[in-house]
Design a protein around this motif. Structure first.
Motif, PDB file in Angstrom:
ATOM      1  N   VAL A  64       0.842  -1.199   0.000  1.00 34.65           N
ATOM      2  CA  VAL A  64       0.000   0.000   0.000  1.00 34.65           C
ATOM      3  C   VAL A  64       0.876   1.248   0.000  1.00 34.65           C
ATOM      4  O   VAL A  64       2.053   1.205   0.364  1.00 34.65           O
ATOM      5  N   THR A  65       0.278   2.350  -0.414  1.00 37.39           N
ATOM      6  CA  THR A  65       0.930   3.657  -0.361  1.00 37.39           C
ATOM      7  C   THR A  65      -0.057   4.654   0.235  1.00 37.39           C
ATOM      8  O   THR A  65      -1.264   4.402   0.255  1.00 37.39           O
ATOM      9  N   ARG A  66       0.482   5.771   0.703  1.00 40.21           N
ATOM     10  CA  ARG A  66      -0.361   6.861   1.204  1.00 40.21           C
ATOM     11  C   ARG A  66      -0.094   8.099   0.367  1.00 40.21           C
ATOM     12  O   ARG A  66       1.035   8.341  -0.053  1.00 40.21           O
ATOM     13  N   THR A  67      -1.137   8.869   0.173  1.00 41.73           N
ATOM     14  CA  THR A  67      -0.997  10.156  -0.508  1.00 41.73           C
ATOM     15  C   THR A  67      -1.602  11.226   0.369  1.00 41.73           C
ATOM     16  O   THR A  67      -2.263  10.931   1.370  1.00 41.73           O
ATOM     17  N   ARG A  68      -1.391  12.474  -0.003  1.00 40.00           N
ATOM     18  CA  ARG A  68      -1.991  13.581   0.737  1.00 40.00           C
ATOM     19  C   ARG A  68      -2.992  14.253  -0.182  1.00 40.00           C
ATOM     20  O   ARG A  68      -2.692  14.584  -1.317  1.00 40.00           O
ATOM     21  N   ASP A  69      -4.203  14.422   0.341  1.00 39.88           N
ATOM     22  CA  ASP A  69      -5.279  15.084  -0.394  1.00 39.88           C
ATOM     23  C   ASP A  69      -5.886  16.105   0.560  1.00 39.88           C
ATOM     24  O   ASP A  69      -6.791  15.781   1.327  1.00 39.88           O
ATOM     25  N   ALA A  70      -5.336  17.344   0.547  1.00 42.44           N
ATOM     26  CA  ALA A  70      -5.723  18.395   1.499  1.00 42.44           C
ATOM     27  C   ALA A  70      -5.476  17.865   2.912  1.00 42.44           C
ATOM     28  O   ALA A  70      -4.352  17.546   3.246  1.00 42.44           O
ATOM     29  N   GLN A  71      -6.524  17.730   3.716  1.00 44.67           N
ATOM     30  CA  GLN A  71      -6.380  17.235   5.092  1.00 44.67           C
ATOM     31  C   GLN A  71      -6.396  15.705   5.159  1.00 44.67           C
ATOM     32  O   GLN A  71      -6.070  15.136   6.189  1.00 44.67           O
ATOM     33  N   ARG A  72      -6.799  15.077   4.101  1.00 48.08           N
ATOM     34  CA  ARG A  72      -6.910  13.599   4.094  1.00 48.08           C
ATOM     35  C   ARG A  72      -5.591  12.957   3.696  1.00 48.08           C
ATOM     36  O   ARG A  72      -4.823  13.520   2.944  1.00 48.08           O
ATOM     37  N   ARG A  73      -5.353  11.764   4.206  1.00 55.93           N
ATOM     38  CA  ARG A  73      -4.196  10.961   3.813  1.00 55.93           C
ATOM     39  C   ARG A  73      -4.694   9.583   3.421  1.00 55.93           C
ATOM     40  O   ARG A  73      -4.557   8.625   4.174  1.00 55.93           O
TER      41      ARG A  73
END
Length: 121
Positions: A64-73
């Protein structure tokens, strides 16, 4: 296809990560699309911190990977990493299927023996 030490280590980490039922549940959920830690935690009776640790293990394994979308990860499934595991398993599955097909062919050619006890009264 795996062959290098690094490839083998990635396989080891991925299979070790998938040995845990919570992590398999997270992977199953992510197969439907990205999700936040809160969303991933919903079906489990464990703390958010525990879910975060499970996600960290999945990240270290490359699944899995994580990204940043404004306040969401959001957390995302790495389909290519999962496909590499499937390909590794399929390689061995296909070898065994071929062996079973050859055995079936030999058994079909073998003379049929009478299994019953005919003529005994």
């Amino acid at each position: 296809m795996p062959g290098t030490v690094a490839d083998e280590e990635r396989l080891d980490r991925a299979f070790a990560a998938l040995a845990d039922p919570v992590r398999r549940g997270i992977i199953a959920r992510l197969s439907r699309g990205p999700a936040t830690v809160n969303e991933l935690a919903e079906p489990f009776d464990i703390t958010l911190q525990a879910v975060s640790r499970h996600i960290a293990v999945l990240e270290q394994s490359g699944l899995v990977t994580r990204t940043r979308d404004a306040q969401r990860r959001p957390v995302h499934l790495d389909a290519a990493a999962l496909e590499a595991l499937t390909a590794w398993i399929d390689r061995y599955r296909l070898v065994h299927e071929q062996q079973f097909r050859r055995l079936d062919a030999v058994l079909k050619k073998a003379p049929q023996r009478n299994q019953g006890k005919e003529g005994i009264s």
